[in-house]
Design a protein around this motif. Structure first.
Motif, mmCIF file in Angstrom:
data_model
loop_
_atom_site.group_PDB
_atom_site.id
_atom_site.type_symbol
_atom_site.label_atom_id
_atom_site.label_comp_id
_atom_site.label_asym_id
_atom_site.label_seq_id
_atom_site.Cartn_x
_atom_site.Cartn_y
_atom_site.Cartn_z
ATOM 1 N N ALA A 91 0.844 -1.207 0.000
ATOM 2 C CA ALA A 91 0.000 0.000 0.000
ATOM 3 C C ALA A 91 0.877 1.254 0.000
ATOM 4 O O ALA A 91 0.598 2.219 -0.719
ATOM 5 N N ILE A 92 1.942 1.232 0.800
ATOM 6 C CA ILE A 92 2.858 2.374 0.857
ATOM 7 C C ILE A 92 3.526 2.562 -0.500
ATOM 8 O O ILE A 92 3.586 3.682 -1.026
ATOM 9 N N GLN A 93 4.034 1.480 -1.088
ATOM 10 C CA GLN A 93 4.721 1.566 -2.377
ATOM 11 C C GLN A 93 3.775 2.025 -3.477
ATOM 12 O O GLN A 93 4.156 2.835 -4.329
ATOM 13 N N LYS A 94 2.531 1.555 -3.438
ATOM 14 C CA LYS A 94 1.546 1.948 -4.445
ATOM 15 C C LYS A 94 1.275 3.448 -4.374
ATOM 16 O O LYS A 94 1.239 4.132 -5.391
ATOM 17 N N ARG A 95 1.091 3.954 -3.161
ATOM 18 C CA ARG A 95 0.832 5.389 -2.993
ATOM 19 C C ARG A 95 2.053 6.217 -3.386
ATOM 20 O O ARG A 95 1.934 7.266 -4.009
ATOM 21 N N LEU A 96 3.234 5.723 -3.043
ATOM 22 C CA LEU A 96 4.480 6.407 -3.385
ATOM 23 C C LEU A 96 4.653 6.464 -4.902
ATOM 24 O O LEU A 96 5.046 7.504 -5.445
ATOM 25 N N ASP A 97 4.347 5.362 -5.581
ATOM 26 C CA ASP A 97 4.435 5.342 -7.037
ATOM 27 C C ASP A 97 3.461 6.341 -7.653
ATOM 28 O O ASP A 97 3.780 7.002 -8.643
ATOM 29 N N ALA A 98 2.281 6.447 -7.072
ATOM 30 C CA ALA A 98 1.287 7.401 -7.577
ATOM 31 C C ALA A 98 1.796 8.829 -7.417
ATOM 32 O O ALA A 98 1.666 9.653 -8.325
ATOM 33 N N ILE A 99 2.389 9.127 -6.271
ATOM 34 C CA ILE A 99 2.908 10.474 -6.023
ATOM 35 C C ILE A 99 4.030 10.783 -6.999
ATOM 36 O O ILE A 99 4.073 11.849 -7.612
ATOM 37 N N GLN A 100 4.969 9.863 -7.143
ATOM 38 C CA GLN A 100 6.100 10.094 -8.029
ATOM 39 C C GLN A 100 5.682 10.091 -9.488
ATOM 40 O O GLN A 100 6.237 10.824 -10.294
ATOM 41 N N GLY A 101 4.705 9.284 -9.845
ATOM 42 C CA GLY A 101 4.224 9.251 -11.219
ATOM 43 C C GLY A 101 3.569 10.552 -11.622
ATOM 44 O O GLY A 101 3.753 11.033 -12.736
ATOM 45 N N VAL A 102 2.803 11.142 -10.713
ATOM 46 C CA VAL A 102 2.160 12.423 -10.987
ATOM 47 C C VAL A 102 3.215 13.487 -11.217
ATOM 48 O O VAL A 102 3.126 14.277 -12.153
ATOM 49 N N SER A 103 4.237 13.495 -10.399
ATOM 50 C CA SER A 103 5.262 14.520 -10.560
ATOM 51 C C SER A 103 6.043 14.310 -11.852
ATOM 52 O O SER A 103 6.425 15.268 -12.512
ATOM 53 N N LYS A 104 6.260 13.053 -12.253
ATOM 54 C CA LYS A 104 6.955 12.793 -13.519
ATOM 55 C C LYS A 104 6.096 13.234 -14.696
ATOM 56 O O LYS A 104 6.600 13.818 -15.653
ATOM 57 N N ALA A 105 4.803 12.963 -14.626
ATOM 58 C CA ALA A 105 3.905 13.369 -15.703
ATOM 59 C C ALA A 105 3.830 14.890 -15.791
ATOM 60 O O ALA A 105 3.834 15.458 -16.888
ATOM 61 N N GLU A 106 3.775 15.534 -14.645
ATOM 62 C CA GLU A 106 3.731 16.994 -14.618
ATOM 63 C C GLU A 106 5.019 17.581 -15.185
ATOM 64 O O GLU A 106 4.986 18.545 -15.952
ATOM 65 N N THR A 107 6.148 17.006 -14.843
ATOM 66 C CA THR A 107 7.432 17.470 -15.365
ATOM 67 C C THR A 107 7.488 17.300 -16.875
ATOM 68 O O THR A 107 7.942 18.195 -17.593
ATOM 69 N N ALA A 108 7.010 16.170 -17.370
ATOM 70 C CA ALA A 108 6.999 15.930 -18.812
ATOM 71 C C ALA A 108 6.114 16.949 -19.525
ATOM 72 O O ALA A 108 6.470 17.453 -20.597
ATOM 73 N N LYS A 109 4.975 17.274 -18.924
ATOM 74 C CA LYS A 109 4.072 18.263 -19.530
ATOM 75 C C LYS A 109 4.729 19.637 -19.582
ATOM 76 O O LYS A 109 4.648 20.336 -20.590
ATOM 77 N N LEU A 110 5.420 20.015 -18.510
ATOM 78 C CA LEU A 110 6.100 21.313 -18.495
ATOM 79 C C LEU A 110 7.210 21.364 -19.544
ATOM 80 O O LEU A 110 7.389 22.386 -20.218
ATOM 81 N N HIS A 111 7.942 20.272 -19.697
ATOM 82 C CA HIS A 111 8.986 20.225 -20.725
ATOM 83 C C HIS A 111 8.380 20.364 -22.125
ATOM 84 O O HIS A 111 8.944 21.041 -22.990
ATOM 85 N N PHE A 112 7.222 19.716 -22.329
ATOM 86 C CA PHE A 112 6.546 19.832 -23.619
ATOM 87 C C PHE A 112 6.147 21.279 -23.881
ATOM 88 O O PHE A 112 6.333 21.797 -24.990
ATOM 89 N N LEU A 113 5.580 21.948 -22.862
ATOM 90 C CA LEU A 113 5.166 23.348 -23.033
ATOM 91 C C LEU A 113 6.363 24.248 -23.331
ATOM 92 O O LEU A 113 6.267 25.164 -24.153
#
Length: 174
Positions: A91-113
Motif C-alpha cells: 500500500a505504501i509503495q503503491k501510494r508512493l508510485d502514484a505520487i512520483q508518477g504524478v510529478s513525472k507526468a507533470e514534469t513531462a508536460k512542463l517540458h513539452f510546453l
C-alpha cells in the motif's frame, strides 16, 4: 536437500523460511523505502498510509543535521519499517508510485510546453498550426507576445513575454 548418511537417499528438510541473506536484502529495501519517504514533502507524507510512530519518525528526519545522526536515524526507520507486513508495504509503495508518477507526468508536460513555446518563437509555421488547432484563442495577444519574446531575446532583455507565453499555453491546456 541433504543426503541421508545410511542409505544415500535424499532427505527433505522442512522449509526454514528465508535465508539470512534474503532477510538482509529485505531490511535494506525497507530502509531505502524509509529514506525515500523521508525525502517527501510533509503534504505528500500525509497521504502515505503509515502509522503515527513511523510518520513522526520520518518527519523528524528533516530536523537532524549531523551526518552520523542521520545515518543512525535511517537505520532506526528501517527497523520500524521491518515491523510492517507485506500488505502495508504494498500500500505504501503503491501510494508512493502514484505520487512520483504524478510529478513525472507533470514534469513531462512542463517540458513539452517549454519546447512548444520555443518552437512558436523560432518559426511562424508552428503559430499557424496553433491557430488551426485553437481557433478560439486570442490570436492577436499571442502574436504580440511572440514578437515581444523575439525582441527580448534579440536585445538581451529580461524574458517577460517569454514567460507570459508559457503561462498562456499552460492556461490553454495544451
Amino acid at each position: 536437500m541433504h543426503l541421508n548418511e545410511k542409505n544415500r537417499t535424499p532427505k527433505v528438510l522442512e522449509d526454514e523460511g528465508p535465508s539470512k541473506s534474503e532477510l538482509k536484502r529485505q531490511m535494506t529495501e525497507r530502509q531505502k523505502l524509509a529514506e525515500v519517504l523521508a525525502a517527501l514533502s510533509s503534504d505528500a507524507l500525509k497521504t502515505i498510509p503509515l502509522d503515527e510512530t513511523i510518520k513522526n519518525a520520518v518527519a523528524e528526519t528533516s530536523r537532524i543535521k549531523s551526518f552520523e545522526a542521520i545515518r543512525r536515524h535511517k537505520q532506526y526507520l528501517g527497523k520500524l519499517m521491518r515491523a510492517l507486513d507485506d500488505e502495508e508495504l504494498e500500500a505504501i509503495q503503491k501510494r508512493l508510485d502514484a505520487i512520483q508518477g504524478v510529478s513525472k507526468a507533470e514534469t513531462a508536460k512542463l517540458h513539452f510546453l517549454e519546447s512548444y513555446r520555443d518552437r512558436l518563437i523560432a518559426n511562424d509555421e508552428t503559430f499557424t498550426k496553433m491557430i488551426e488547432q485553437y481557433p478560439d484563442m486570442d490570436i492577436q495577444n499571442m502574436r504580440t507576445l511572440i514578437r515581444n519574446a523575439r525582441k527580448e531575446k534579440e536585445h538581451n532583455k529580461p524574458p517577460k513575454a517569454y514567460r507570459e507565453i508559457f503561462r498562456v499555453l499552460k492556461e490553454m491546456g495544451i
